[in-house]
Every structure is written in C-alpha cells, then in structure tokens.
Design a protein around this motif. Structure first.
Motif, PDB file in Angstrom:
ATOM      1  N   ASP A 109       0.801  -1.223   0.000  1.00 32.82           N
ATOM      2  CA  ASP A 109       0.000   0.000   0.000  1.00 32.82           C
ATOM      3  C   ASP A 109       0.837   1.279   0.000  1.00 32.82           C
ATOM      4  N   ILE A 110       1.844   1.362   0.861  1.00 31.91           N
ATOM      5  CA  ILE A 110       2.758   2.507   0.862  1.00 31.91           C
ATOM      6  C   ILE A 110       4.176   1.983   0.678  1.00 31.91           C
ATOM      7  N   THR A 111       4.869   2.499  -0.333  1.00 30.50           N
ATOM      8  CA  THR A 111       6.260   2.103  -0.567  1.00 30.50           C
ATOM      9  C   THR A 111       7.154   3.328  -0.474  1.00 30.50           C
ATOM     10  N   PRO A 112       8.030   3.394   0.540  1.00 27.92           N
ATOM     11  CA  PRO A 112       8.976   4.515   0.626  1.00 27.92           C
ATOM     12  C   PRO A 112      10.093   4.345  -0.398  1.00 27.92           C
ATOM     13  N   VAL A 113      10.353   5.403  -1.165  1.00 26.54           N
ATOM     14  CA  VAL A 113      11.367   5.374  -2.209  1.00 26.54           C
ATOM     15  C   VAL A 113      12.374   6.488  -1.958  1.00 26.54           C
ATOM     16  N   THR A 114      13.658   6.136  -1.987  1.00 29.46           N
ATOM     17  CA  THR A 114      14.719   7.141  -1.870  1.00 29.46           C
ATOM     18  C   THR A 114      15.505   7.189  -3.170  1.00 29.46           C
ATOM     19  N   LEU A 115      16.080   8.358  -3.444  1.00 27.70           N
ATOM     20  CA  LEU A 115      16.876   8.585  -4.648  1.00 27.70           C
ATOM     21  C   LEU A 115      18.303   8.900  -4.232  1.00 27.70           C
ATOM     22  N   ALA A 116      19.240   8.073  -4.672  1.00 28.47           N
ATOM     23  CA  ALA A 116      20.641   8.239  -4.302  1.00 28.47           C
ATOM     24  C   ALA A 116      21.303   9.305  -5.171  1.00 28.47           C
ATOM     25  N   ASP A 117      22.497   9.736  -4.744  1.00 30.46           N
ATOM     26  CA  ASP A 117      23.231  10.765  -5.491  1.00 30.46           C
ATOM     27  C   ASP A 117      23.562  10.324  -6.906  1.00 30.46           C
ATOM     28  N   ASP A 118      23.723   8.998  -7.104  1.00 32.02           N
ATOM     29  CA  ASP A 118      24.047   8.512  -8.449  1.00 32.02           C
ATOM     30  C   ASP A 118      22.807   8.349  -9.324  1.00 32.02           C
ATOM     31  N   GLY A 119      21.638   8.739  -8.791  1.00 27.82           N
ATOM     32  CA  GLY A 119      20.407   8.669  -9.562  1.00 27.82           C
ATOM     33  C   GLY A 119      19.607   7.409  -9.355  1.00 27.82           C
ATOM     34  N   SER A 120      20.187   6.408  -8.694  1.00 29.08           N
ATOM     35  CA  SER A 120      19.462   5.156  -8.492  1.00 29.08           C
ATOM     36  C   SER A 120      18.311   5.347  -7.511  1.00 29.08           C
ATOM     37  N   ALA A 121      17.253   4.568  -7.721  1.00 27.67           N
ATOM     38  CA  ALA A 121      16.069   4.623  -6.863  1.00 27.67           C
ATOM     39  C   ALA A 121      15.981   3.324  -6.065  1.00 27.67           C
ATOM     40  N   TRP A 122      15.598   3.453  -4.795  1.00 27.80           N
ATOM     41  CA  TRP A 122      15.560   2.296  -3.900  1.00 27.80           C
ATOM     42  C   TRP A 122      14.205   2.210  -3.208  1.00 27.80           C
ATOM     43  N   ALA A 123      13.634   1.003  -3.225  1.00 26.01           N
ATOM     44  CA  ALA A 123      12.396   0.724  -2.499  1.00 26.01           C
ATOM     45  C   ALA A 123      12.751   0.099  -1.159  1.00 26.01           C
ATOM     46  N   TRP A 124      12.190   0.652  -0.088  1.00 26.49           N
ATOM     47  CA  TRP A 124      12.556   0.221   1.261  1.00 26.49           C
ATOM     48  C   TRP A 124      11.453  -0.640   1.883  1.00 26.49           C
ATOM     49  N   PRO A 125      11.842  -1.710   2.596  1.00 24.24           N
ATOM     50  CA  PRO A 125      10.845  -2.553   3.276  1.00 24.24           C
ATOM     51  C   PRO A 125      10.069  -1.744   4.309  1.00 24.24           C
ATOM     52  N   LEU A 126       8.787  -2.065   4.421  1.00 27.17           N
ATOM     53  CA  LEU A 126       7.963  -1.379   5.408  1.00 27.17           C
ATOM     54  C   LEU A 126       7.443  -2.366   6.446  1.00 27.17           C
ATOM     55  N   LEU A 127       6.422  -3.130   6.123  1.00 27.87           N
ATOM     56  CA  LEU A 127       5.861  -4.087   7.079  1.00 27.87           C
ATOM     57  C   LEU A 127       5.595  -5.419   6.381  1.00 27.87           C
ATOM     58  N   PRO A 128       5.834  -6.545   7.066  1.00 28.60           N
ATOM     59  CA  PRO A 128       5.588  -7.861   6.466  1.00 28.60           C
ATOM     60  C   PRO A 128       4.115  -8.251   6.546  1.00 28.60           C
TER      61      PRO A 128
END
Length: 272
Positions: A109-128
């Motif tokens: 339902d909610i996916t936190p996404v961060t953007l690194a300095d090199d431009g890559s995007a990362w999806a972070w675990p939230l709840l199982p």
C-alpha cells in the motif's frame, strides 16, 4: 473535513494534526515523532493501527523528504516492481499472488522510495503484511479467522507475510500502474517523458500532504528523477490475478532492457 468526519490540519512547520472520530487523534511532527491519543476501546486498536500505518507514517516520509508511493512492491529477481494504482485497484491482491509465486514482499500500500546521489532509486521494506478483502482470501484458500480487520464495517484483513519478506532495500526497476480495461488481452504500455512523470505524480501517497510539507517543486523534481531512472508503465487489464503475475514478469523483463531517459529529455518534454 472528510465525509466520515475526519479532520486534519498542517502547521507552517509541516506538523500534521489528524482527528479521526471515535478512533484517535494524531500529531505527526519533524519526521520522527507520532503522538497518539486514542478514543476507542482496546479491542479497536486495529483501527488505530490503520491510521498510524497509513496517513501518519506517510506523513513521516514526506517530512523526511522520502517519496511515498501508493503502491504494493515486490522483489522479482534483483529489482523491485512497484504495483501502483488507486484504492481498490488490486495492488495488494497482486502483490500477495506474487509472494505465493515465490517473490518477496517489500511493502504493501505505501512504498517509501529514496533517490541516491548517483540517480538510483531504492524501495525500502515497510511491514511484512498485506491487506486483503475477504474474497481475495477466499480465492487464496486462506481463512480470515484470527486476522485483524483494518476498520469498522470493512471486510478487509491484515495478513502476515513473514515467510517471503525483503529485509533490506531493493533497487526499484519499475512502477506499474494498474488500470481497468475491457479488452480480453491485457497490455503493458510504457510511459515516457512527461507522461511518465504525470503517471507517477498520481501515485504519490497523500500528495496534498507532500505538497504542503515539502512544496510542489521538490516533489516534482523527485518524480522527474524517478521517471528518468525506472520503467513507468500502465497495465491495462481485466481483473484476474492469475494472469497479472505473468504480465508483471513481462514488465520486469522490460526493465532489464530499459534505457533510463536522460533528465534533459524530461526537461524538454516539460517545457514543450
């Protein structure tokens, strides 16, 4: 004020005040603190968690400058695929079907996404866990006995997904937006340039909070960077989870041959 009586207000410093009648009051501030004053009986604690793990945690992400997508995300191979769409589109149902096929859940339902300095995007675990309607549980031959409901008068339940859950961030490879269609054959339509950014903008979780807390310019810049990095696609289909699994795998295959669009092309498209 919302139709159910829920009230919210945002201070100049980005603090959100949320009042849910007969459930709780929430104060979310500074990207690190949530204060809860409950109004309901202990047996209704599940309803408090629904808002705590929904609007409250989504606000925390906005306050921290993290992009929350309204998406359920799974790890397929070495990339994360975010399954996005409006409430009721079938995001959680598809994510659960993919976990049963052996892919790890990252967030529901909610996916936190961060953007690194090199431009890559990362999806972070939230709840199982995933939130499923009773009919989805029935199709999966899972009993609702003992499962928490997410709110009063809703036949929707929290289902633990501890057996297949990613415990570390995963590179985001695709955002697939679920759309209803009448055609028998489902199709994946890549969205590039401004179309991709526009599609992503519609998938931001609680966008009005993000705009108030961060401002539209930073939010739009993040969406542009994300659209330049990952595959953004629309999945037009009839609702049939058995067929969607193979279609999302097709989207993952497209990720591997996807050429990230240079930011200059997005800027040109925006200017045009």
């Amino acid at each position: 004020m919302a139709a159910d009586g829920t009230r919210s207000a945002i201070d100049a410093d980005g603090t959100l005040f949320l009042d849910v009648p007969d459930v709780a009051r929430f104060r979310i501030e500074g990207g690190r603190r949530i204060t809860v004053e409950t109004h309901c009986a202990p047996e209704c604690a599940s309803y408090v968690r629904t808002f705590l793990l929904g609007t409250a945690i989504g606000t925390i992400f906005h306050q921290r400058g993290i992009l929350p997508l309204h998406a359920s995300t799974v790890r397929v191979g070495d990339v994360a695929v975010a399954i996005a769409g409006p409430s009721g589109a079938g995001k959680s149902t598809l994510a659960h079907a993919l976990t049963r096929a052996g892919h790890a859940l990252i967030a529901d339902d909610i996916t936190p996404v961060t953007l690194a300095d090199d431009g890559s995007a990362w999806a972070w675990p939230l709840l199982p866990q995933v939130k499923l309607w009773r009919d989805a549980l029935d199709r999966a031959d899972i009993s609702a006995a003992g499962l928490e409901t997410i709110a009063a008068r809703l036949d929707k339940f929290r289902l633990p997904e501890t057996a297949a859950f990613a415990t570390s961030p995963v590179p985001l490879g695709a955002v697939v937006v679920l759309c209803d269609a009448d055609d028998e054959e489902a199709t994946i339509v890549p969205l590039s340039g401004l179309r991709g950014i526009t599609a992503l903008r519609a998938q931001v979780y609680r966008p009005h909070i993000g705009a108030a807390v961060r401002g539209m310019d930073p939010l739009f810049r993040d969406l542009g960077r994300l659209a330049a990095r990952v595959l953004v696609a629309r999945l037009d289909r009839r609702r049939d989870a058995r067929r969607l699994c193979s279609l999302v795998q097709s989207a993952v295959n497209a990720v591997r041959s996807h050429r990230p669009t240079p930011m200059s092309e997005h800027v040109s498209a925006q200017a045009g």
